[in-house]
Enzyme design. Sequence first.
Site, PDB file in Angstrom:
ATOM      1  CG  HIS A  64      51.228   4.733  36.303  1.00  0.00           C
ATOM      2  ND1 HIS A  64      51.816   5.424  37.342  1.00  0.00           N
ATOM      3  CD2 HIS A  64      50.615   5.672  35.553  1.00  0.00           C
ATOM      4  CE1 HIS A  64      51.580   6.721  37.213  1.00  0.00           C
ATOM      5  NE2 HIS A  64      50.847   6.905  36.114  1.00  0.00           N
ATOM      6  CG  HIS A  77      46.791   8.295  33.672  1.00  0.00           C
ATOM      7  ND1 HIS A  77      46.358   8.833  34.861  1.00  0.00           N
ATOM      8  CD2 HIS A  77      48.153   8.251  33.756  1.00  0.00           C
ATOM      9  CE1 HIS A  77      47.398   9.108  35.628  1.00  0.00           C
ATOM     10  NE2 HIS A  77      48.507   8.767  34.985  1.00  0.00           N
ATOM     11  CG  HIS A 131      39.384  14.669  29.348  1.00  0.00           C
ATOM     12  ND1 HIS A 131      40.206  15.483  30.080  1.00  0.00           N
ATOM     13  CD2 HIS A 131      39.612  13.413  29.803  1.00  0.00           C
ATOM     14  CE1 HIS A 131      40.892  14.748  30.950  1.00  0.00           C
ATOM     15  NE2 HIS A 131      40.550  13.488  30.797  1.00  0.00           N
ATOM     16  CB  THR A 183      40.133  11.937  36.712  1.00  0.00           C
ATOM     17  OG1 THR A 183      41.515  11.728  36.416  1.00  0.00           O
ATOM     18  CG2 THR A 183      39.958  12.951  37.797  1.00  0.00           C
ATOM     19  CD  GLU A 237      54.625  13.545  35.875  1.00  0.00           C
ATOM     20  OE1 GLU A 237      53.627  13.739  36.601  1.00  0.00           O
ATOM     21  OE2 GLU A 237      54.535  13.219  34.676  1.00  0.00           O
ATOM     22  CG  ASP A 263      49.183   9.298  29.866  1.00  0.00           C
ATOM     23  OD1 ASP A 263      48.039   9.149  30.300  1.00  0.00           O
ATOM     24  OD2 ASP A 263      50.067   9.922  30.483  1.00  0.00           O
TER      25      ASP A 263
HETATM   26  C1  LIG Z   1      52.378  12.398  31.898  1.00  0.00           C
HETATM   27  N1  LIG Z   1      52.326  12.316  33.315  1.00  0.00           N
HETATM   28  C2  LIG Z   1      51.193  12.467  34.072  1.00  0.00           C
HETATM   29  N2  LIG Z   1      51.343  13.030  35.284  1.00  0.00           N
HETATM   30  C3  LIG Z   1      50.265  13.290  36.062  1.00  0.00           C
HETATM   31  N3  LIG Z   1      49.010  13.011  35.690  1.00  0.00           N
HETATM   32  C4  LIG Z   1      48.816  12.431  34.496  1.00  0.00           C
HETATM   33  C5  LIG Z   1      49.899  12.115  33.637  1.00  0.00           C
HETATM   34  N4  LIG Z   1      49.396  11.519  32.533  1.00  0.00           N
HETATM   35  C6  LIG Z   1      48.042  11.483  32.705  1.00  0.00           C
HETATM   36  N5  LIG Z   1      47.697  12.063  33.862  1.00  0.00           N
HETATM   37  C7  LIG Z   1      46.328  12.291  34.396  1.00  0.00           C
HETATM   38  O1  LIG Z   1      45.419  11.441  33.732  1.00  0.00           O
HETATM   39  C8  LIG Z   1      44.371  12.209  33.115  1.00  0.00           C
HETATM   40  C9  LIG Z   1      43.908  11.518  31.844  1.00  0.00           C
HETATM   41  O2  LIG Z   1      43.259  10.314  32.145  1.00  0.00           O
HETATM   42  P1  LIG Z   1      41.828  10.220  32.865  1.00  0.00           P
HETATM   43  O3  LIG Z   1      40.970  11.364  32.370  1.00  0.00           O
HETATM   44  O4  LIG Z   1      42.048  10.284  34.344  1.00  0.00           O
HETATM   45  O5  LIG Z   1      41.297   8.894  32.410  1.00  0.00           O
HETATM   46  C10 LIG Z   1      45.007  13.567  32.867  1.00  0.00           C
HETATM   47  O6  LIG Z   1      44.030  14.574  32.743  1.00  0.00           O
HETATM   48  C11 LIG Z   1      45.912  13.728  34.088  1.00  0.00           C
HETATM   49  O7  LIG Z   1      45.183  14.215  35.177  1.00  0.00           O
HETATM   50 ZN   LIG Z   2      50.575   8.834  35.427  1.00  0.00          ZN
END
Ligand SMILES: CNc1ncnc2c1ncn2[C@@H]1O[C@H](COP(=O)(O)O)[C@@H](O)[C@H]1O
Ligand SMILES: [Zn+2]
Length: 342
Positions: free
Chosen positions: A20, A22, A70, A103, A200, A282
Site C-alpha cells: 500500500h 501511493h 501533484h 490516480t 479510515e 505515503d
Molecule cells: C492518508 N490516507 C489516505 N487515505 C485516502 N487516500 C489517500 C491517503 N493517502 C493518499 N491518498 C490518495 O493518494 C493520492 C496521492 O497519490 P496519487 O496522486 O494517487 O499518486 C491522494 O491525492 C489521495 O487521493
Molecule cells: Zn492509502
Amino acid sequence: MENDEESYNFCKNLPKIELHAHLNGSLSASILQKLGCSSEDILGYQKLTQQVFAQEKRLQECFSLFKIAHNSTNNRKAVYEATKYVVEEFRADNVIYLELRTTPRREENMTKIDYIEAVVKGIQDAQEGIITKLLLSIDRGHDLKTSEESMDAIIKMKKKYPSIIKGVDFCGNPNVGSFNCSLFKQARDNGLFVTLHCAEVKNNSEVDQILRFEPDRIGHGTFIHPKYGGFQEGWTLYKQKIIPLECCLTSNVLCGTVQCYKEHHLQEWIKNSLPFSLCTDDKGVFGISLSKELALAKKYFELSREHLWKITYDTVDYSFASNEEKKTLKEILEKWKLKNLF
Ligand SMILES: CNc1ncnc2c1ncn2[C@@H]1O[C@H](COP(=O)(O)O)[C@@H](O)[C@H]1O
Ligand SMILES: [Zn+2]
C-alpha cells in the site's frame, strides 16, 4: 531485549513486501528536490511530521499536502522520473516486491492514458532487484463521469500491460464521496484485483457495503471494530469475510485517526489472528520507510523477529503477484530465514 537500533537494522535487512503505497504521497524530500520543487514547498509537504495541528484537523490537512506533489508531477517526464525514483527508494530500503498505486490524472499536456504510460515506463526502467506492480486508483471525490472515464482508461491499459497493472484502488479524502459498487464490479469483471480504502473514518453504512462487495484487500480498517467507533455487526461481518488488511500505522497516527501507536487497531488483528500486512501509505508525506514501520510494529506490539518474518511471509499471499512470483518471493524469504534467524 534489543534496542531500537538493533531492531531497525533487523527490519532493514529483512527482504520486505509493500502492498500500500501511493505514488505522489511516496515522494521523499530528495525526490521532490530532483523534480524541481522549492525548499519552501518541500517543508510544507512534510508538515504533518512536525505535529503542529490539532488531532481533528490532521486528516484534512493531509489531503491538502498532496497538491504539492501533484504540482511537481504535472507532465509525463516528471511522472516517469517520480515513479522511477520512488521504486528505487523502496528497493534501497530492501523492498523486494512493491505494489505502487496512483490516480490517473489529466493535465494540460497529459491525458490519463499518458499518465499511466509514464508510470508503467518508470516501473519498467526500475526493475533491477525489485518486482513492481501497479494498482490504479479511483478518487472518491471525483464525480461519476470522471470515475467512469478513469475506469475505461484503466481497463484499456490493463489489457496492454497485464503483467504490471494488477488492480484498482478506491482512495481519496474519506470525508467526501461514496463507494460505487458497480464501478468496481466492472473492474473485477475485467480481471482486476480490487483493494478499497475502508473505514479510515467512521462510516458504518459504507463499511457494510464494502465488506459485502468482498474486495481482495482493504486499506486502514480503523473504524470497523466497536472499540474504535465501529459497529458490532460490521466487525462480525469482517470476521466472517476475513479480508486481508493493509495496515498503515504512522499514517493513522499522523492523520489523527488513532490515538497513538500503542492504541492502534492492529492489536485487534493480532489478537484475533486476522490477516494483515504492514505498509507505508505515503512514505514521503509521513517521512517514513517500510523498515521503520516494521520496527514500530515490533516495538509497540512486542513482536518477535520470527513474528515479523512471518508477517512478511504471509503478506506474499495477500499480494496480487502471479503464483510463480509468489513462489520466488517465498523462496527468497525462506533462504533469508535459514541464514538470519537460526
Ligand atoms: C492518508 N490516507 C489516505 N487515505 C485516502 N487516500 C489517500 C491517503 N493517502 C493518499 N491518498 C490518495 O493518494 C493520492 C496521492 O497519490 P496519487 O496522486 O494517487 O499518486 C491522494 O491525492 C489521495 O487521493
Ligand atoms: Zn492509502
